[in-house]
Design an enzyme around this catalytic site. Structure first.
Site, mmCIF file in Angstrom:
data_model
loop_
_atom_site.group_PDB
_atom_site.id
_atom_site.type_symbol
_atom_site.label_atom_id
_atom_site.label_comp_id
_atom_site.label_asym_id
_atom_site.label_seq_id
_atom_site.Cartn_x
_atom_site.Cartn_y
_atom_site.Cartn_z
ATOM 1 C CG ASP A 51 30.280 37.192 44.685
ATOM 2 O OD1 ASP A 51 29.969 36.234 45.409
ATOM 3 O OD2 ASP A 51 29.642 38.253 44.660
ATOM 4 C CD GLU A 123 33.541 34.338 45.722
ATOM 5 O OE1 GLU A 123 32.383 34.294 46.170
ATOM 6 O OE2 GLU A 123 34.350 35.243 46.002
#
Length: 234
Positions: A51, A123
């Site tokens: 992220d 992610e």
């Protein structure tokens, strides 16, 4: 052949990335699979790292590629590109779903197509690329992933705020203002929401881990279907 071995010969090869089998398996391992296999390691820590890498890479690209955009516009575009909706779209585009390692429950309830699982795994893959190949290749990987989204200006405009886009289209064409029907399912700790919304004859559906995420996905779907139907009638 195991899913993660198939993946090593598939969706990452096109990006020139080769991860060690055990590293790729970790990035593809959902917590439901880990729980059913004796509590082995899963990909949530990699999600956390990915992220951050995703956000930085997208921010830098937008800053450099769009020198005339204001801070506010840059922030809106970044928010769109790092959203669960965008990441799930990217994941579907590279065929990530078929390689996921899921527990039986998630497998039976369509986990390979769930927006939240696809986005989280995307992610995790980014995080693992950073660890294995380094920051430069991870940044290049992110830029290549988001390029298709940036190349479609109409879709990108809608993706900035699909609910507002839906309201504007409803007003423009004399339709009733959108009303969302949202249904929740699953246990309290892992709730999933499904939303439906109408724009004329177009019906949009979407799912997410929150009511808002489900509504955003449904709005985007309704706008896309409405625009497609308009093109067909021209």
């Amino acid at each position: 052949m195991d899913a993660h071995k198939r993946a090593a010969n598939g969706f990452l090869d096109r990006f020139g990335i080769a991860l060690a089998p055990e590293d790729l398996k970790l990035a593809l391992t959902h917590r439901s699979y880990a729980y059913e296999h004796g509590g082995i390691a899963h990909n949530e820590r990699l999600e956390f790292l990915g992220d951050a890498i995703l956000g930085q890479a997208v921010t830098v690209k937008l800053f450099l590629d769009y020198p005339k955009l204001s801070e506010g516009e840059l922030a809106k575009r970044r928010s769109s590109l790092v959203s669960a909706v965008a990441l799930a779209e990217i994941a579907r585009g590279i065929g990530l779903g078929e390689h996921l390692l899921l527990g039986r429950g998630e497998e039976l309830t369509g986990g390979r197509e769930k927006e939240s699982i696809l986005a989280d795994t995307m992610e995790a893959i980014i995080g693992q690329v950073f660890l294995s190949a380094g920051p430069e290749q991870a940044t290049a990987f992110v830029r290549e992933l988001i390029e298709p989204l940036l190349e479609d200006p109409d879709r990108f405009t809608v993706s900035l705020d699909p609910k507002t886009s839906l309201q504007e289209l409803a007003s423009e064409h004399g339709f009733a203002q959108p009303a969302y029907e949202v249904i929740g399912s699953g246990p309290d700790h892992d709730r999933t929401f499904a939303a439906t919304v109408h724009l004329g004859r177009a019906t949009g559906t979407g799912a997410g881990k929150s009511k808002k995420a489900a509504e955003v996905a449904a709005a985007r779907d309704a706008v896309a279907k409405f625009q497609a139907s308009r093109k067909q009638t021209r």
